[in-house]
Design a protein around this motif. Structure first.
Motif, PDB file in Angstrom:
ATOM      1  N   ARG A 236      78.423  51.465  25.031  1.00  0.00           N
ATOM      2  CA  ARG A 236      78.346  51.177  26.467  1.00  0.00           C
ATOM      3  C   ARG A 236      79.456  50.221  26.910  1.00  0.00           C
ATOM      4  O   ARG A 236      79.714  50.073  28.101  1.00  0.00           O
ATOM      5  CB  ARG A 236      76.973  50.569  26.803  1.00  0.00           C
ATOM      6  N   ARG A 238      82.385  50.856  26.817  1.00  0.00           N
ATOM      7  CA  ARG A 238      83.377  51.674  27.517  1.00  0.00           C
ATOM      8  C   ARG A 238      83.181  51.598  29.030  1.00  0.00           C
ATOM      9  O   ARG A 238      84.117  51.842  29.799  1.00  0.00           O
ATOM     10  CB  ARG A 238      83.280  53.130  27.062  1.00  0.00           C
ATOM     11  N   GLU A 239      81.958  51.282  29.447  1.00  0.00           N
ATOM     12  CA  GLU A 239      81.657  51.101  30.872  1.00  0.00           C
ATOM     13  C   GLU A 239      81.891  49.660  31.302  1.00  0.00           C
ATOM     14  O   GLU A 239      81.591  49.299  32.443  1.00  0.00           O
ATOM     15  CB  GLU A 239      80.205  51.494  31.143  1.00  0.00           C
ATOM     16  N   ARG A 281      78.532  42.078  32.433  1.00  0.00           N
ATOM     17  CA  ARG A 281      79.845  42.715  32.592  1.00  0.00           C
ATOM     18  C   ARG A 281      80.904  41.884  31.874  1.00  0.00           C
ATOM     19  O   ARG A 281      81.024  40.685  32.102  1.00  0.00           O
ATOM     20  CB  ARG A 281      80.208  42.864  34.071  1.00  0.00           C
TER      21      ARG A 281
END
Length: 313
Positions: A236, A238-239, A281
């Protein structure tokens, strides 16, 4: 299989189309004789470039400085021809493949990158990761070197396995999608397989490699690999996300060290074993991530910019 010499000239000039580059790659890999022809044509091309720069001597009287310059250029062209011929003969003796010089890409902390390899395989690189790969894959094995974390989508090729070399294990695949986490200087190593098959081994001559099936992951525990089902998608990132699934506070700090290239010392024993679930994030940075955790954990921290150390109290 033949290749037009004009295509090779455009290739040397860097003016090839994508289709022409792919045609040159297939031609190079189809026969060892083609690689020798490639080097011979490159020698001619380089020599012609240097000779064209020397020009034709003028019939008019020239200044001594100009004559010397022309002679030096001509000498340089001759040396290039001699040196190139030596390199070509050396190639014939050693049969080294062409275009094997390694290129390198590094992704700074807090970022990620996507690239396409010469064989059309695609790679996502995670934060603080380095990938080294050749300008063209030649021979029986497609080898890349990874320090960090990457997600691979490998183009299948019969008889030409794709191998990821890390500081701990080799990961060998055919047409496959998988994630590898192998940062140098850290004890962790893991591989998660999504499609296809991979083999893991410490040395190329390992007689008993570990094989993974889709939906399985292997992680290094107590100096040996343990296989388990994939419970949550480990790619994840990659996001641009750090996905935390029941990790302890100390485990989360190890994740932050990896993604943000930051040393973190936990001096607060009361929070070390407490667990947390959530998403953060990567682009928001380590300070934002720590402030989010402070909503659930009672701790303070101090950041030392000079030593690049964060201390948790």
């Amino acid at each position: 299989m033949k290749i037009d010499r004009n295509i090779l000239v455009r290739y040397f000039l860097g003016r090839c189309s994508g289709e022409e580059k792919e045609a040159v790659r297939r031609w190079l890999e189809s026969d060892g004789v083609h690689r020798k022809t490639f080097i011979r044509e490159r020698i001619r091309f380089d020599a012609s470039v240097v000779m064209s720069e020397t020009g034709t001597p003028s019939r008019q009287p020239a200044r001594a400085k100009g004559v010397v310059l022309t002679l030096l250029k001509a000498a340089a062209a001759i040396l290039l021809l001699v040196g190139s011929s030596y390199l070509f003969n050396f190639y014939l003796r050693t049969s080294q493949p062409v275009n094997t010089a390694l290129q390198s890409i590094y992704v700074p902390p807090g970022n990620r990158a996507f690239l396409t390899l010469p064989d059309s395989s695609s790679v996502w690189l995670n934060s603080n990761s380095t990938l080294r790969y050749p300008g063209a894959f030649a021979g029986g094995t497609r080898m890349v070197e990874l320090n960090g974390e990457a997600y691979f989508d490998v183009a299948g090729r019969d008889g030409q396995p794709f191998v990821v070399k890390t500081g701990k294990y080799y990961v060998e695949a055919l047409g496959t999608t998988f994630n590898v986490d192998a940062y140098a200087g850290r004890p962790d190593f893991s591989t998660a397989l999504f499609t296809g098959k991979v083999r893991l081994y410490r040395e190329p001559d390992d007689a008993a490699p570990l094989c993974l099936n889709p939906g399985e992951a292997a992680a290094l525990t107590d100096d040996s690999l343990r296989v388990s089902p994939i419970r949550t998608n480990p790619s994840r990132w990659r996001e641009g996300l750090i996905v935390i699934e029941d990790h302890t506070f100390e485990e989360i700090m190890r994740m932050f060290e990896k993604y943000f290239d930051q040393q973190i010392i936990v001096g607060n024993s009361r929070v070390k074993t407490l667990s947390y679930r959530g998403k953060l994030r990567i682009a928001d940075g380590v300070d934002h991530a720590l402030r989010v955790l402070q909503n659930d954990f009672r701790f303070t921290y101090r950041r030392d910019e000079e030593s690049n150390i964060i201390r948790i109290y």
